[in-house]
Enzyme design. Structure first.
Site, mmCIF file in Angstrom:
data_model
loop_
_atom_site.group_PDB
_atom_site.id
_atom_site.type_symbol
_atom_site.label_atom_id
_atom_site.label_comp_id
_atom_site.label_asym_id
_atom_site.label_seq_id
_atom_site.Cartn_x
_atom_site.Cartn_y
_atom_site.Cartn_z
ATOM 1 N N MET A 78 3.222 -6.778 1.027
ATOM 2 C CA MET A 78 2.523 -5.828 -0.116
ATOM 3 C C MET A 78 2.672 -6.489 -1.516
ATOM 4 O O MET A 78 4.021 -6.889 -1.917
ATOM 5 C CB MET A 78 2.961 -4.330 -0.272
ATOM 6 C CG MET A 78 2.976 -3.641 1.410
ATOM 7 S SD MET A 78 3.367 -1.933 1.250
ATOM 8 C CE MET A 78 3.646 -1.543 2.787
ATOM 9 N N HIS A 109 6.072 -6.630 13.318
ATOM 10 C CA HIS A 109 5.088 -6.595 12.269
ATOM 11 C C HIS A 109 5.831 -6.686 11.036
ATOM 12 O O HIS A 109 6.884 -5.885 10.571
ATOM 13 C CB HIS A 109 4.558 -5.122 12.691
ATOM 14 C CG HIS A 109 3.461 -4.847 11.668
ATOM 15 N ND1 HIS A 109 2.231 -5.451 12.082
ATOM 16 C CD2 HIS A 109 3.349 -4.226 10.596
ATOM 17 C CE1 HIS A 109 1.453 -5.024 11.003
ATOM 18 N NE2 HIS A 109 2.041 -4.171 10.166
ATOM 19 N N MET A 135 -6.073 0.683 10.533
ATOM 20 C CA MET A 135 -5.309 1.192 9.586
ATOM 21 C C MET A 135 -5.387 2.901 10.009
ATOM 22 O O MET A 135 -6.444 3.459 9.944
ATOM 23 C CB MET A 135 -5.444 1.338 8.112
ATOM 24 C CG MET A 135 -4.897 -0.074 7.707
ATOM 25 S SD MET A 135 -3.237 -0.678 8.241
ATOM 26 C CE MET A 135 -2.115 0.729 7.557
ATOM 27 N N HIS A 146 1.153 -8.772 8.304
ATOM 28 C CA HIS A 146 -0.056 -7.935 7.694
ATOM 29 C C HIS A 146 -0.133 -8.005 6.355
ATOM 30 O O HIS A 146 0.774 -7.398 5.625
ATOM 31 C CB HIS A 146 0.235 -6.313 8.147
ATOM 32 C CG HIS A 146 -0.768 -5.581 7.464
ATOM 33 N ND1 HIS A 146 -0.475 -3.966 7.708
ATOM 34 C CD2 HIS A 146 -2.043 -5.441 7.123
ATOM 35 C CE1 HIS A 146 -1.441 -3.595 7.226
ATOM 36 N NE2 HIS A 146 -2.240 -4.232 6.767
ATOM 37 N N SER A 201 7.488 -2.138 13.198
ATOM 38 C CA SER A 201 7.129 -2.431 11.606
ATOM 39 C C SER A 201 8.688 -2.477 10.880
ATOM 40 O O SER A 201 9.311 -1.746 10.916
ATOM 41 C CB SER A 201 6.379 -1.322 10.861
ATOM 42 O OG SER A 201 6.737 -1.696 9.533
ATOM 43 N N GLY A 226 1.623 5.910 11.442
ATOM 44 C CA GLY A 226 2.185 7.079 12.145
ATOM 45 C C GLY A 226 1.835 7.243 13.666
ATOM 46 O O GLY A 226 2.095 8.219 14.317
ATOM 47 N N MET A 248 -1.149 -6.993 2.924
ATOM 48 C CA MET A 248 -1.773 -5.960 1.875
ATOM 49 C C MET A 248 -1.841 -6.595 0.412
ATOM 50 O O MET A 248 -0.894 -6.138 -0.284
ATOM 51 C CB MET A 248 -1.114 -4.748 2.101
ATOM 52 C CG MET A 248 -1.488 -4.129 3.485
ATOM 53 S SD MET A 248 -0.377 -2.737 3.926
ATOM 54 C CE MET A 248 1.040 -3.806 4.665
ATOM 55 N N PHE A 251 2.812 2.530 2.593
ATOM 56 C CA PHE A 251 4.074 3.252 3.011
ATOM 57 C C PHE A 251 4.295 3.502 4.363
ATOM 58 O O PHE A 251 3.199 3.702 5.081
ATOM 59 C CB PHE A 251 4.318 4.532 2.118
ATOM 60 C CG PHE A 251 4.258 4.185 0.517
ATOM 61 C CD1 PHE A 251 5.394 3.817 -0.197
ATOM 62 C CD2 PHE A 251 3.142 4.284 -0.091
ATOM 63 C CE1 PHE A 251 5.511 3.315 -1.363
ATOM 64 C CE2 PHE A 251 2.959 3.991 -1.381
ATOM 65 C CZ PHE A 251 4.171 3.688 -2.135
ATOM 66 N N ASP A 275 -2.206 0.981 13.116
ATOM 67 C CA ASP A 275 -0.661 1.051 12.406
ATOM 68 C C ASP A 275 -0.547 2.112 11.384
ATOM 69 O O ASP A 275 -1.791 2.368 10.655
ATOM 70 C CB ASP A 275 -0.971 -0.290 11.495
ATOM 71 C CG ASP A 275 0.184 -0.831 10.748
ATOM 72 O OD1 ASP A 275 1.353 0.055 10.549
ATOM 73 O OD2 ASP A 275 0.074 -1.700 9.884
ATOM 74 N N ASP A 321 5.409 -6.318 6.947
ATOM 75 C CA ASP A 321 4.193 -5.832 5.987
ATOM 76 C C ASP A 321 4.538 -6.451 4.724
ATOM 77 O O ASP A 321 5.588 -6.052 4.079
ATOM 78 C CB ASP A 321 4.346 -4.293 5.742
ATOM 79 C CG ASP A 321 3.939 -3.379 7.155
ATOM 80 O OD1 ASP A 321 2.731 -3.711 7.186
ATOM 81 O OD2 ASP A 321 4.680 -2.761 7.709
HETATM 82 C C1 DX5 Z 1 1.940 1.024 5.949
HETATM 83 C C2 DX5 Z 1 2.311 -0.290 6.874
HETATM 84 C C3 DX5 Z 1 2.574 0.116 8.315
HETATM 85 C C4 DX5 Z 1 3.992 0.954 8.364
HETATM 86 C C5 DX5 Z 1 3.854 1.837 9.473
HETATM 87 O O1 DX5 Z 1 0.902 0.395 4.928
HETATM 88 O O2 DX5 Z 1 1.016 -1.303 7.170
HETATM 89 O O3 DX5 Z 1 3.085 -1.012 8.914
HETATM 90 O O4 DX5 Z 1 5.233 0.241 8.095
HETATM 91 O O5 DX5 Z 1 5.003 2.625 9.376
HETATM 92 P P1 DX5 Z 1 5.111 4.057 10.227
HETATM 93 O O6 DX5 Z 1 5.011 3.483 11.467
HETATM 94 O O7 DX5 Z 1 6.155 4.574 9.735
HETATM 95 O O8 DX5 Z 1 3.687 4.900 9.933
HETATM 96 ZN ZN ZN Z 2 1.437 -2.874 8.678
#
Ligand code: DX5
Ligand code: ZN
Length: 226
Positions: A39, A35, A143, A68, A10, A179, A70, A149, A177, A37
């Site tokens: 937002m 990946h 998710m 992705h 990511s 943790g 969001m 975040f 995606d 993100d």
């Molecule tokens: C969260 C994102 C993830 C995030 C994952 O909203 O969609 O892609 O960057 O980050 P980690 O792997 O640190 O949880």
């Molecule tokens: Zn993501």
């Protein structure tokens, strides 16, 4: 046949000021996808990057850009992301309940691979029709944290969704995606996830290449067992 393992760092956890170099580094260390993100500050309480950044990055890499979204209005972004050179376009079902048919079609028309994502509170059954449609999504992103975040704690209870999807769709790309890292990957891999997004565990590691390899080995090991 099992869907191939795809490890997707990511880029949210990368150094955004050096995005091209970070992308190149991840590919060199074994990443399959990058990946991205996206937002909008509405769908999630955070604001990141948009099509102009994808367009700039595309000039520096041939890598698969797994976007992705969001965002509250995914349909507004299909054309700009297609033009910018996005590879995959994954929207959230929570904002596409009324127009997912049209959305999937337009994503494909713009040369991208359609995917759908669901927040932790959204039941998995909601995405079944999109996988079974005549013009289907090709990836489901489960998710495993509340989107918004990086660096949050993996929610193992989301694995019921992954298992349900894998049971119904043996060759579907199922992405997880949030943790993910060496301490959580085995749970996700044995549930049937094959596309693994990982931000802080890769970028925060002393040896990110080793983490990418460990994630891949876990997915491939689980597939060989089943
Ligand atoms: C969260 C994102 C993830 C995030 C994952 O909203 O969609 O892609 O960057 O980050 P980690 O792997 O640190 O949880
Ligand atoms: Zn993501």
């Amino acid at each position: 046949m099992a869907a191939a393992a795809k490890i997707a760092p990511s880029m949210l956890s990368s150094d955004f000021a050096n995005l091209a170099a970070e992308a190149e580094r991840m590919v060199r260390l074994g990443a399959d996808w990058l990946h991205m993100d996206i937002m909008d500050g509405h769908f999630v309480p955070n604001l990141t990057i948009g099509a102009p950044v994808i367009q700039s990055l595309r000039k520096h890499t041939k890598a698969y850009l797994d976007c992705h979204l969001m965002v509250t209005n995914p349909s507004d972004y299909v054309e700009p992301f297609g033009k910018a050179g996005a590879s995959g376009f994954t929207f959230h079902i929570e904002v596409a309940r009324d127009n997912w048919h049209e959305l999937i079609q337009s994503i494909r028309e713009k040369g991208m691979r359609p995917g759908v994502s669901l927040r932790p509170g959204t039941p998995v059954e909601e995405v079944f029709p999109l996988v079974e449609a005549e013009n289907p999504v090709e990836l489901v992103l489960v998710m495993t944290v509340e989107p918004g975040f990086g660096g949050q704690k993996f929610m193992p209870e989301m694995m019921d969704k992954v298992r349900a999807l894998r049971k119904k769709y043996p060759s579907l790309d199922i992405e997880v995606d949030g943790g993910l890292g060496p301490s959580t990957i085995d749970v996700a891999a044995s549930a049937g996830a094959n596309c693994i997004v990982a931000g802080s565990s890769i970028f925060g590691a002393a040896d990110p290449g080793e983490v990418i390899l460990a994630l891949r080995k876990s997915v491939e090991g689980s597939q060989n067992k089943s």
